[in-house]
Design a protein around this motif. Structure first.
Motif, short mmCIF file in Angstrom:
data_model
loop_
_atom_site.label_atom_id
_atom_site.label_comp_id
_atom_site.label_asym_id
_atom_site.label_seq_id
_atom_site.Cartn_x
_atom_site.Cartn_y
_atom_site.Cartn_z
N SER A 1 -14.97 9.57 8.62
CA SER A 1 -14.58 8.62 9.66
C SER A 1 -15.81 7.92 10.24
CB SER A 1 -13.86 9.34 10.80
OG SER A 1 -12.67 9.95 10.36
N ARG B 1 -4.66 4.16 8.61
CA ARG B 1 -5.99 4.79 8.53
C ARG B 1 -6.93 4.23 9.60
NH1 ARG B 1 -9.18 4.05 4.21
NH2 ARG B 1 -8.28 2.03 3.65
N GLY C 1 -10.13 8.50 7.12
CA GLY C 1 -9.74 8.56 5.72
C GLY C 1 -10.42 7.51 4.87
#
Length: 123
Positions: free
Chosen positions: A17, A67, A85
């Motif tokens: 991330s 995401r 992700g």
């Protein structure tokens, strides 16, 4: 003088991330749409996400939906892009942009741009 200054890019492994920030200054953006775009080497600049600063409504490209999350901090006059992700295909220079129009996915509609921040996702 209007300025959009991005930060938060870097190198991350796939699945990781990052949170990008866009600090806006030089005018009031409360009626503006703020957008994030990205451009990978050899490819055209593409829409990632956008948010109406006033209404908080958000829009995403299908490739990042579920995401990535765009948000804002009114007190800091800052827009964020939380990216979870991450995939190698997310590798690109990410740009923050602003337009006085309503929410739009077209880069041609945005009149203010930041300098970009590099995001690299390793496999």
């Amino acid at each position: 003088q209007v300025q959009l200054v991005e930060s938060g890019g870097g190198l991350v492994q796939a699945g990781g991330s990052l949170r990008l920030s866009c600090a806006a200054s030089g005018r009031t953006f409360s009626s503006y749409t703020m957008g994030w775009f990205r451009q990978a080497p050899g490819k055209e600049r593409e829409f990632v996400a956008a948010m109406s600063w006033r209404h908080g409504s958000t829009y995403y490209a299908d490739s990042v939906k579920d995401r990535f999350t765009i948000s804002r901090d009114n007190a800091r006059n800052t827009v964020y892009l939380q990216m979870n992700g991450l995939k190698p295909e997310d590798t690109a220079v990410y740009y923050c942009a602003a337009t006085p129009q309503g929410v739009t996915r077209s880069s041609r509609d945005y009149i203010y741009w930041g300098q970009g921040t590099q995001v690299t996702v390793s496999s």
